[in-house]
Enzyme design. Structure first.
Site, PDB file in Angstrom:
ATOM      1  N   ALA A 140      30.804 -55.539  30.547  1.00 30.45           N
ATOM      2  CA  ALA A 140      29.739 -56.266  31.230  1.00 30.45           C
ATOM      3  C   ALA A 140      28.486 -56.411  30.368  1.00 30.45           C
ATOM      4  CB  ALA A 140      29.389 -55.558  32.533  1.00 30.45           C
ATOM      5  N   ARG A 157      21.396 -55.352  21.147  1.00 26.06           N
ATOM      6  CA  ARG A 157      21.114 -55.179  19.723  1.00 26.06           C
ATOM      7  C   ARG A 157      21.797 -56.221  18.834  1.00 26.06           C
ATOM      8  NH1 ARG A 157      22.500 -48.960  19.410  1.00 26.06           N
ATOM      9  NH2 ARG A 157      23.519 -49.467  21.369  1.00 26.06           N
ATOM     10  N   LYS A 192      28.597 -59.490  23.991  1.00 24.67           N
ATOM     11  CA  LYS A 192      29.032 -58.749  22.805  1.00 24.67           C
ATOM     12  C   LYS A 192      30.536 -58.800  22.577  1.00 24.67           C
ATOM     13  CE  LYS A 192      28.466 -54.251  22.845  1.00 24.67           C
ATOM     14  NZ  LYS A 192      27.806 -52.945  22.653  1.00 24.67           N
ATOM     15  N   ASN A 241      32.836 -39.096  20.949  1.00 27.84           N
ATOM     16  CA  ASN A 241      33.655 -39.701  21.997  1.00 27.84           C
ATOM     17  C   ASN A 241      33.968 -41.145  21.585  1.00 27.84           C
ATOM     18  OD1 ASN A 241      34.616 -40.813  24.416  1.00 27.84           O
ATOM     19  ND2 ASN A 241      32.547 -41.062  25.246  1.00 27.84           N
ATOM     20  N   ASN A 272      43.989 -87.929  10.028  1.00 25.20           N
ATOM     21  CA  ASN A 272      44.680 -87.691  11.313  1.00 25.20           C
ATOM     22  C   ASN A 272      43.826 -88.015  12.525  1.00 25.20           C
ATOM     23  OD1 ASN A 272      43.009 -85.510  10.648  1.00 25.20           O
ATOM     24  ND2 ASN A 272      44.192 -84.074  11.882  1.00 25.20           N
TER      25      ASN A 272
HETATM   26  C1  UD1 Z   1      29.605 -45.247  24.938  1.00 17.56           C
HETATM   27  C2  UD1 Z   1      29.748 -43.786  25.405  1.00 17.56           C
HETATM   28  C3  UD1 Z   1      29.639 -42.879  24.189  1.00 17.56           C
HETATM   29  C4  UD1 Z   1      30.678 -43.244  23.164  1.00 17.56           C
HETATM   30  C5  UD1 Z   1      30.610 -44.724  22.813  1.00 17.56           C
HETATM   31  C6  UD1 Z   1      31.821 -45.123  21.997  1.00 17.56           C
HETATM   32  C7  UD1 Z   1      28.766 -43.797  27.642  1.00 17.56           C
HETATM   33  C8  UD1 Z   1      27.612 -43.374  28.480  1.00 17.56           C
HETATM   34  N1  UD1 Z   1      28.696 -43.483  26.354  1.00 17.56           N
HETATM   35  O1  UD1 Z   1      28.284 -45.375  24.405  1.00 17.56           O
HETATM   36  O2  UD1 Z   1      29.806 -41.518  24.584  1.00 17.56           O
HETATM   37  O3  UD1 Z   1      30.538 -42.443  21.995  1.00 17.56           O
HETATM   38  O4  UD1 Z   1      30.612 -45.542  23.987  1.00 17.56           O
HETATM   39  O5  UD1 Z   1      31.660 -46.399  21.470  1.00 17.56           O
HETATM   40  O6  UD1 Z   1      29.726 -44.324  28.169  1.00 17.56           O
HETATM   41  N2  UD1 Z   1      29.209 -51.509  29.911  1.00 17.56           N
HETATM   42  C9  UD1 Z   1      29.380 -52.084  31.142  1.00 17.56           C
HETATM   43  N3  UD1 Z   1      28.406 -51.887  32.089  1.00 17.56           N
HETATM   44  C10 UD1 Z   1      27.304 -51.134  31.869  1.00 17.56           C
HETATM   45  C11 UD1 Z   1      27.152 -50.540  30.591  1.00 17.56           C
HETATM   46  C12 UD1 Z   1      28.115 -50.734  29.643  1.00 17.56           C
HETATM   47  O7  UD1 Z   1      30.358 -52.773  31.390  1.00 17.56           O
HETATM   48  O8  UD1 Z   1      26.486 -51.002  32.790  1.00 17.56           O
HETATM   49  C13 UD1 Z   1      30.238 -51.746  28.872  1.00 17.56           C
HETATM   50  C14 UD1 Z   1      29.700 -52.393  27.634  1.00 17.56           C
HETATM   51  O9  UD1 Z   1      29.805 -53.809  27.744  1.00 17.56           O
HETATM   52  C15 UD1 Z   1      30.563 -51.838  26.531  1.00 17.56           C
HETATM   53  C16 UD1 Z   1      31.015 -50.474  27.072  1.00 17.56           C
HETATM   54  O10 UD1 Z   1      30.763 -50.492  28.460  1.00 17.56           O
HETATM   55  O11 UD1 Z   1      31.713 -52.649  26.308  1.00 17.56           O
HETATM   56  C17 UD1 Z   1      30.253 -49.317  26.415  1.00 17.56           C
HETATM   57  O12 UD1 Z   1      28.881 -49.456  26.694  1.00 17.56           O
HETATM   58  P1  UD1 Z   1      27.748 -49.202  25.615  1.00 17.56           P
HETATM   59  O13 UD1 Z   1      26.437 -49.421  26.271  1.00 17.56           O
HETATM   60  O14 UD1 Z   1      28.045 -49.944  24.373  1.00 17.56           O
HETATM   61  O15 UD1 Z   1      27.939 -47.629  25.388  1.00 17.56           O
HETATM   62  P2  UD1 Z   1      27.544 -46.790  24.112  1.00 17.56           P
HETATM   63  O16 UD1 Z   1      26.084 -46.516  24.148  1.00 17.56           O
HETATM   64  O17 UD1 Z   1      28.104 -47.404  22.894  1.00 17.56           O
HETATM   65 CA    CA Z   2      29.081 -49.348  22.410  1.00 14.76          CA
END
Ligand code: UD1
Ligand code: CA
Length: 420
Positions: free
Chosen positions: A12, A17, A24, A171, A354
């Site tokens: 979502a 960034r 993304k 993670n 073409n």
């Molecule tokens: C997350 C993990 C982190 C891990 C990392 C790996 C959490 C809190 N942290 O961090 O421990 O090391 O991934 O890459 O989960 N998303 C939603 N809805 C939201 C927020 C996010 O669908 O409200 C989706 C994003 O689109 C994305 C994924 O969840 O595809 C991960 O979210 P992101 O905010 O990128 O988490 P990180 O900070 O990277």
């Molecule tokens: Ca991420």
């Protein structure tokens, strides 16, 4: 075993960034939106029940999805925990286990996902998640363990302090959870952190407080954990994926003269002993036979099939075309929507025109034809078997050149039978 898992993919986020108009997960890696790599893995593992959480510009994401993927919308981005909760509401009453994937982690291998699911089933754990030991853990959730190496929590980068920041085990964002326990625990987590988000990763502590068993599996390849948050991450992921793809082709017997300077997208098949010269770009949905010579500076686009022992040389672009066995197109050509037979010789600078401004039209070049240098073939048009076109000739549409005849000039006229 795998088919009993239901899959939830989190996608979502806007990816602030990235500084982009695109969501993304639609940012491309080796020519394909990164989400497609995640979906491809799910397909490889024959997982059928997929729920995708979308939010920002969901319309753009929907356009690439198979119809059987369920979509749930997360209107406010309250965190990964909230996203999973919304997806679980759609799977109400499900008693089995879920595989949860971040949509922005395209480098995770299907094999690691398989190992994770297997470990989850075998151990009977309530949660099993993938970790990786990386050189630079900055930006990731750290896996915190006690003196006995047991996981105690995942500490998010922004919240991790002191010694936790130095932990190199992170993670990877790939989890298996028993669904009923997960749902219960999701109702307990609170946004008590710097981002004020509901963290999916807080489930680990909640589970441990309940006495539930947690297992981890370590990824074989440290790059699997690379989540894409910035354009720099995107460039790095592109490079890692490109190298993986090239290595696979080389293992299958393809010579790549300069892996640094060769670009092959996913879903390309190349036969043994074919040589790829530098600065060649081969897009998805291309099939190349055995013993071919491709490049340098060759561009093969989707829908192209090249049979065995074909030579496509410098500055040759081929799109949606079939090139028959032993055909040569060695210098500066565009072949689009072309059906080229066997043992055809395409001279320097030949172009299939073409596109007439409205439609893409087909050019047929039959076996053993010889297309002189700088010929323009205005499609739809057909060059017969063993026919010849003279240098600089323009064959206009529907003015087919019959088998064995010679065409010369602008516009081309049929002059005579070919000299035997
Ligand atoms: C997350 C993990 C982190 C891990 C990392 C790996 C959490 C809190 N942290 O961090 O421990 O090391 O991934 O890459 O989960 N998303 C939603 N809805 C939201 C927020 C996010 O669908 O409200 C989706 C994003 O689109 C994305 C994924 O969840 O595809 C991960 O979210 P992101 O905010 O990128 O988490 P990180 O900070 O990277
Ligand atoms: Ca991420």
């Amino acid at each position: 075993m795998n088919k009993n898992f239901k899959v939830i993919i989190l996608a979502a986020g806007k990816g602030v960034r990235m500084n982009s108009e695109l969501p993304k997960v639609m940012q491309p890696i080796c020519g394909k939106p990164m989400l497609e790599f995640v979906l491809d893995n799910v397909k490889v593992l024959k997982l059928k029940d997929i729920t995708l959480v979308l939010g920002f510009r969901a319309d753009l994401v929907r356009a690439i999805l198979d119809k059987d993927i369920k979509i749930v919308m997360q209107k406010k981005l309250l965190g990964t925990g909230d996203a999973v909760k919304i997806a679980l509401a759609k799977l109400k009453g499900f008693k089995g286990s879920c595989l949860i994937l971040n949509g922005d982690n395209p480098l995770v291998n299907a094999k690691s996902m398989h190992n994770l699911m297997k470990a989850h089933i075998q151990s009977g754990a309530s949660a099993t998640f993938l970790t990786a030991n990386v050189d630079n853990p900055h930006g990731f959730g750290r896996v915190v363990r006690d003196n006995y190496s047991r996981v105690t929590k995942i500490s998010e980068d922004i919240d991790a302090g002191g010694l936790q920041r130095q932990i190199n085990e992170i993670n990877a964002g790939v989890y298996c959870f028993k669904a009923p326990e997960l749902l219960k625990a999701l109702n307990k987590i609170k946004p008590k952190n710097k981002k004020k988000e509901f963290y999916l990763t807080d489930i680990i502590e909640t589970f441990l407080n309940e006495g539930f068993k947690i297992e981890t599996v370590t990824a074989e390849d440290k790059f699997e954990a690379l989540g894409i948050n910035t354009r720099c991450d995107l460039a790095l992921a592109n490079e890692i994926m490109r190298t993986r793809i090239l290595n696979e082709h080389m293992e299958r017997g393809v010579t790549i003269i300069s892996p640094e300077m060769t670009f092959i997208y996913p879903h390309v098949s190349i036969g043994r002993d074919t040589i790829i010269y530098p600065f060649t770009v081969i897009e998805s949905d291309v099939i190349i036979g055995k013993n071919c010579s491709i490049g340098p500076f060759c561009h093969l686009r989707p829908g192209t099939k090249v049979e065995d022992s074909v030579v496509l040389g410098n500055f040759v672009e081929v799109s949606r075309s079939k090139i028959g066995k032993d055909t040569l197109a060695k210098h500066f050509s565009f072949l689009g929507d072309a059906q080229v037979g066997k043992k055809v010789n395409i001279g320097a600078g030949v172009v299939t025109a073409n596109f007439d401004g409205e439609n893409k039209n087909i050019t047929k070049i039959d076996d053993e034809a010889l297309i002189g240098s700088d010929t323009i073939l205005v499609a739809p048009v057909r060059i017969g078997k063993k026919a010849i076109t003279g240098a600089g000739c323009v064959v206009t549409k529907h003015k087919d050149v019959p088998s064995g005849k010679v065409a010369l000039g602008v516009p081309a006229r049929i002059v005579k039978k070919k000299n035997k």
